[in-house]
Design an enzyme around this catalytic site. Structure first.
Site, short mmCIF file in Angstrom:
data_model
loop_
_atom_site.label_atom_id
_atom_site.label_comp_id
_atom_site.label_asym_id
_atom_site.label_seq_id
_atom_site.Cartn_x
_atom_site.Cartn_y
_atom_site.Cartn_z
N ASP A 78 0.85 -1.19 0.00
CA ASP A 78 0.00 0.00 0.00
C ASP A 78 0.89 1.25 0.00
OD1 ASP A 78 -3.20 0.56 1.03
OD2 ASP A 78 -1.78 2.22 1.11
N ILE A 79 0.52 2.23 -0.79
CA ILE A 79 1.34 3.44 -0.94
C ILE A 79 1.32 4.30 0.33
CG2 ILE A 79 -0.40 5.04 -1.89
CD1 ILE A 79 1.66 5.64 -4.14
N ASN B 66 -12.85 -3.10 2.60
CA ASN B 66 -13.85 -2.04 2.67
C ASN B 66 -14.80 -2.20 1.49
OD1 ASN B 66 -12.50 -0.95 4.92
ND2 ASN B 66 -11.13 0.24 3.61
N HIS C 270 -10.26 -5.19 -3.10
CA HIS C 270 -8.94 -5.53 -2.56
C HIS C 270 -9.04 -5.88 -1.09
CE1 HIS C 270 -9.66 -1.19 -2.40
NE2 HIS C 270 -9.09 -1.22 -1.21
P1 5GP Z 1 -9.72 1.47 0.26
O1 5GP Z 1 -10.00 2.65 1.15
O2 5GP Z 1 -10.30 1.62 -1.11
O3 5GP Z 1 -10.07 0.16 0.92
O4 5GP Z 1 -8.16 1.41 0.14
C1 5GP Z 1 -7.44 1.88 -0.95
C2 5GP Z 1 -6.00 1.77 -0.59
O5 5GP Z 1 -5.24 1.91 -1.76
C3 5GP Z 1 -5.53 2.84 0.40
O6 5GP Z 1 -4.98 2.22 1.55
C4 5GP Z 1 -4.48 3.61 -0.40
O7 5GP Z 1 -3.38 4.01 0.39
C5 5GP Z 1 -4.08 2.63 -1.47
N1 5GP Z 1 -3.67 3.25 -2.73
C6 5GP Z 1 -4.32 4.25 -3.39
N2 5GP Z 1 -3.67 4.55 -4.53
C7 5GP Z 1 -2.60 3.71 -4.60
C8 5GP Z 1 -1.57 3.54 -5.56
O8 5GP Z 1 -1.49 4.22 -6.59
N3 5GP Z 1 -0.63 2.60 -5.29
C9 5GP Z 1 -0.68 1.82 -4.15
N4 5GP Z 1 0.29 0.91 -4.00
N5 5GP Z 1 -1.66 1.95 -3.24
C10 5GP Z 1 -2.61 2.88 -3.45
#
Ligand code: 5GP
Ligand code: ZN
Length: 116
Positions: A34-35, A89, A102
């Site tokens: 995760d970034i 989520n 994811h």
């Molecule tokens: P969500 O809130 O949709 O469950 O989580 C999305 C996750 O994706 C977040 O934890 C966010 O930090 C991660 N994320 C968003 N954009 C990128 C990206 O471009 N690369 C990576 N590796 N993670 C990302």
């Protein structure tokens, strides 16, 4: 469900059009860091095909869903995590920001805190 969505961030990572720190890959699943990590180890496990949310998995994609969880287990073992958290989520109200389904896999320190 479609094979890939050209506007989807995670489909672009699957296709290699955007960089990611990959930790696991097979023919149907990809995992990458995760970034914005929320724990010392934080990766995302995604299906390679575009499925927007958990709600969009069809009944015949149960095996793929199972693979996501088994991949989380595999990565945790490989990383030597004695304990870890797996979270998904679903929809904006559930905290989902990226609409390519994811699993979050978090670990590397004792985890506590509220889930909701
Ligand atoms: P969500 O809130 O949709 O469950 O989580 C999305 C996750 O994706 C977040 O934890 C966010 O930090 C991660 N994320 C968003 N954009 C990128 C990206 O471009 N690369 C990576 N590796 N993670 C990302
Ligand atoms: Zn996608």
């Amino acid at each position: 469900m479609t094979a890939a969505d050209p506007n989807c961030l995670f489909c672009k990572i699957v296709a290699g059009q955007l960089p990611a720190d990959r930790v696991y890959e097979d023919e149907s699943v990809l995992a990458f860091k995760d970034i914005h990590p929320q724990a010392p180890f934080h990766c995302l496990v995604i299906p390679k095909v575009h499925v927007a949310t958990l709600n969009d998995f069809s009944a015949d994609q149960g095996a793929l869903l199972g693979e996501l969880l088994l991949t989380a287990k595999h990565i945790a073992a490989e990383q030597g995590l004695p304990g870890y958290r797996v979270a998904m989520n679903v929809n904006r109200e559930g905290g989902q920001v990226v609409f390519h389904a994811h699993l979050h896999v978090l670990g590397g320190r004792p985890l506590k805190g509220a889930l909701g």
